[in-house]
Design a protein around this motif. Structure first.
Motif, PDB file in Angstrom:
ATOM      1  N   GLN A 182       0.937  -1.187  -0.100  1.00 60.72           N
ATOM      2  CA  GLN A 182      -0.025   0.045   0.268  1.00 60.72           C
ATOM      3  C   GLN A 182       0.980   1.231   0.086  1.00 60.72           C
ATOM      4  N   ALA A 183       1.992   1.266   0.679  1.00 60.09           N
ATOM      5  CA  ALA A 183       2.983   2.204   0.731  1.00 60.09           C
ATOM      6  C   ALA A 183       3.507   2.499  -0.775  1.00 60.09           C
ATOM      7  N   ARG A 184       3.788   1.613  -1.452  1.00 57.01           N
ATOM      8  CA  ARG A 184       4.177   1.662  -2.700  1.00 57.01           C
ATOM      9  C   ARG A 184       3.033   2.395  -3.773  1.00 57.01           C
ATOM     10  N   GLU A 217      18.440  -7.039   4.148  1.00 57.38           N
ATOM     11  CA  GLU A 217      17.245  -6.780   3.492  1.00 57.38           C
ATOM     12  C   GLU A 217      17.525  -7.243   2.083  1.00 57.38           C
ATOM     13  N   GLU A 218      16.847  -7.972   1.364  1.00 61.07           N
ATOM     14  CA  GLU A 218      16.859  -8.937   0.225  1.00 61.07           C
ATOM     15  C   GLU A 218      15.995  -8.581  -0.894  1.00 61.07           C
ATOM     16  N   ASP A 219      14.819  -7.667  -0.602  1.00 60.39           N
ATOM     17  CA  ASP A 219      14.105  -7.083  -1.601  1.00 60.39           C
ATOM     18  C   ASP A 219      14.332  -5.963  -2.153  1.00 60.39           C
ATOM     19  N   SER A 220      14.719  -5.983  -3.849  1.00 59.36           N
ATOM     20  CA  SER A 220      15.382  -5.153  -4.288  1.00 59.36           C
ATOM     21  C   SER A 220      14.527  -3.662  -4.263  1.00 59.36           C
ATOM     22  N   PHE A 221      13.306  -3.805  -4.415  1.00 55.22           N
ATOM     23  CA  PHE A 221      12.281  -2.770  -4.175  1.00 55.22           C
ATOM     24  C   PHE A 221      12.576  -2.048  -3.074  1.00 55.22           C
ATOM     25  N   LEU A 222      12.584  -2.869  -2.066  1.00 55.63           N
ATOM     26  CA  LEU A 222      12.695  -1.981  -0.737  1.00 55.63           C
ATOM     27  C   LEU A 222      14.199  -1.249  -0.539  1.00 55.63           C
ATOM     28  N   ALA A 258      12.148   3.958  -7.561  1.00 56.10           N
ATOM     29  CA  ALA A 258      12.568   2.858  -7.043  1.00 56.10           C
ATOM     30  C   ALA A 258      11.902   1.502  -7.612  1.00 56.10           C
ATOM     31  N   TRP A 259      10.449   1.694  -7.585  1.00 49.51           N
ATOM     32  CA  TRP A 259       9.846   0.793  -8.091  1.00 49.51           C
ATOM     33  C   TRP A 259       9.990   0.573  -9.674  1.00 49.51           C
ATOM     34  N   ILE A 260      10.187   1.477 -10.656  1.00 48.97           N
ATOM     35  CA  ILE A 260      10.368   1.438 -11.844  1.00 48.97           C
ATOM     36  C   ILE A 260      11.884   0.610 -12.163  1.00 48.97           C
ATOM     37  N   ARG A 310      13.740  -3.658 -13.515  1.00 46.67           N
ATOM     38  CA  ARG A 310      14.890  -4.113 -14.424  1.00 46.67           C
ATOM     39  C   ARG A 310      15.693  -5.666 -13.738  1.00 46.67           C
ATOM     40  N   LEU A 311      15.442  -5.721 -12.411  1.00 44.31           N
ATOM     41  CA  LEU A 311      16.178  -6.824 -11.941  1.00 44.31           C
ATOM     42  C   LEU A 311      15.313  -8.164 -12.307  1.00 44.31           C
ATOM     43  N   HIS A 312      14.113  -7.872 -12.576  1.00 48.06           N
ATOM     44  CA  HIS A 312      13.260  -9.139 -13.130  1.00 48.06           C
ATOM     45  C   HIS A 312      13.341  -9.515 -14.644  1.00 48.06           C
ATOM     46  N   ASP A 313      13.623  -8.161 -15.272  1.00 48.63           N
ATOM     47  CA  ASP A 313      13.595  -8.587 -16.789  1.00 48.63           C
ATOM     48  C   ASP A 313      14.679  -7.283 -17.295  1.00 48.63           C
ATOM     49  N   GLN A 314      15.734  -7.949 -17.639  1.00 48.64           N
ATOM     50  CA  GLN A 314      16.821  -7.001 -17.969  1.00 48.64           C
ATOM     51  C   GLN A 314      16.432  -6.409 -19.171  1.00 48.64           C
ATOM     52  N   ASN A 315      15.485  -6.653 -19.988  1.00 47.79           N
ATOM     53  CA  ASN A 315      15.331  -5.942 -21.309  1.00 47.79           C
ATOM     54  C   ASN A 315      14.349  -4.884 -21.140  1.00 47.79           C
TER      55      ASN A 315
END
Length: 416
Positions: free
Chosen positions: A116-118, A336-341, A171-173, A177-182
């Protein structure tokens, strides 16, 4: 007899189940309020929130109230006329009102779950980018700059509110990229930042432009771009500053004053004189005299007022407090391991620390004048509420279950 025994057993089962059902219906708590067994939303928030960070921010807010009380007589005197005079503590009372609004906002935002914060940040970005486009059309001009919308107590500065929302949305955008490099997320983020920078430069607002560009640079660096690309971006940024000096009159004027002492250096000279007038321990609360020659004593140059009345030692303590907040947040990111966070928290704390550093550097003549407030200490409604939202997002995104197993990101540092 067997029937009686079975019937008795059934009655005993029914008797033992009733209190459990009743307890479940009446309350969700499993222990006293705010105890470790309290499972209500408030109880979970209390144990998941970073209470050390909340304490440090509360200390900043308290220091800000004292500082605004010290600087308020200066601004009140300058706005007073022969027929009407403002109360010397006029700006202190108004700042106290903003604190009473901003602190609940910060706590409410900190209670948002991370998804919800995002979403809140994304919707906020869309809203305030639109308002930033509207500033040239319906904006209000104050001190020669058109940065506000509305008037009086309902006047707000869209760029201040956009900063925390922008950091989380960017940060969300970039995390995509970490999920899809293209995915072309880096060019997309660059275009978004460039549009905001153009709108801010037209106001003009060089200080906020630097904050937005710096946030973008920090986030793309944390996102894992190669050093070759980062070096190219750094070179592009340096070239942009050179072009701004030659083609952007506001930047040229302030850089000339800072580097070559050319032009009107009244503000920076008075800020330096006020900062050093109190020596190590200051003249005492309310006893400063140099502050009455200082423009914008309650906003941009409040750090100098603190130096005069409470001394250089107090200024150093405030700088250490800002550093403690930054270090506390970065330490929380180590496991912390979550890339977005990681990206969102890094962007928010980079904004916070960058704004504080620029303001203190301007007051000490280590940086050209930027017209930027000192976070949670300077007077200002838009600034304080926007900072409260940003800190609320930071507190929300750093919440964690104290009993959850964590694996530190440093676990592989010593491995080949």
């Amino acid at each position: 007899m067997d029937d009686d025994m079975n019937g008795g057993a059934d009655n005993m089962d029914a008797t033992t189940e009733r209190p459990v059902i009743a307890t479940t219906r009446t309350t969700k708590r499993r222990g006293p309020r705010l105890s470790r067994a309290d499972r209500t939303p408030l109880g979970l928030w209390f144990w998941e929130i970073d209470r050390v960070l909340l304490l440090l921010v509360s200390m900043l807010i308290a220091i800000g109230l004292v500082a605004v009380a010290a600087a308020s007589p200066v601004a009140a005197q300058k706005l007073s006329t022969a027929t009407a005079s403002l109360d010397p503590l006029y700006y202190f009372y108004r700042q106290l009102m903003w604190v009473m609004v901003g602190v609940p906002v910060m706590l409410a935002v900190s209670m948002l779950p991370k998804p919800q914060a995002r979403r809140f940040a994304i919707y906020g970005t869309i809203t305030f980018v639109f308002l930033l486009f509207m500033v040239p059309l319906i904006g209000t001009t104050v001190n020669g700059a058109q940065r506000w919308i509305g008037s009086g107590i309902f006047r707000l500065q869209p760029s201040e509110f956009l900063k925390p929302f922008f950091a989380v949305s960017l940060a969300w955008i970039l995390s995509l990229r970490l999920h899809d490099q293209n995915l072309p997320v880096v060019p997309l983020s660059f275009v978004l930042t460039g549009i905001i920078a153009i709108l801010l430069m037209s106001q003009p607002d060089l200080g906020q432009t630097i904050i937005f560009a710096g946030t973008w640079f920090v986030l793309v660096m944390v996102a894992g771009l190669s050093m070759r690309i980062m070096a190219g971006l750094a070179g592009t940024g340096l070239a942009g500053l050179v072009l701004a000096y030659f083609f952007y009159p506001v930047a040229q004027q302030r850089i000339n004053i800072w580097l070559f002492a050319e032009g009107d250096s009244f503000q920076v000279d008075k800020a330096h004189a006020t900062l050093t007038a109190g020596g190590l321990i200051g003249t005492g609360p309310g006893a400063g005299l140099a502050k009455f020659q200082l423009p914008e004593a309650h906003t941009d140059y409040i750090f100098s007022v603190i130096g005069e009345e409470f001394g250089i030692i107090a200024c150093i303590a405030i700088a250490v407090l800002y550093l403690a907040i930054i270090v506390r947040v970065l330490v929380r990111l180590l496991d912390e391991e979550d890339s977005f966070l990681i990206l969102a928290v890094a962007g928010l704390i980079a904004q916070f620390g960058g704004q504080a550093t620029i303001n203190m550097a301007v007051n000490t003549q280590l940086f050209p004048s930027k017209g930027m407030t000192l976070p949670f200490i300077s007077y200002g409604g838009s600034s304080f509420i926007a900072l409260s939202i940003g800190m609320g997002l930071l507190l929300s995104l750093t919440r964690r279950n104290p009993y959850a197993a964590r694996v530190s990101m440093t676990r592989n540092w010593n491995r080949k």
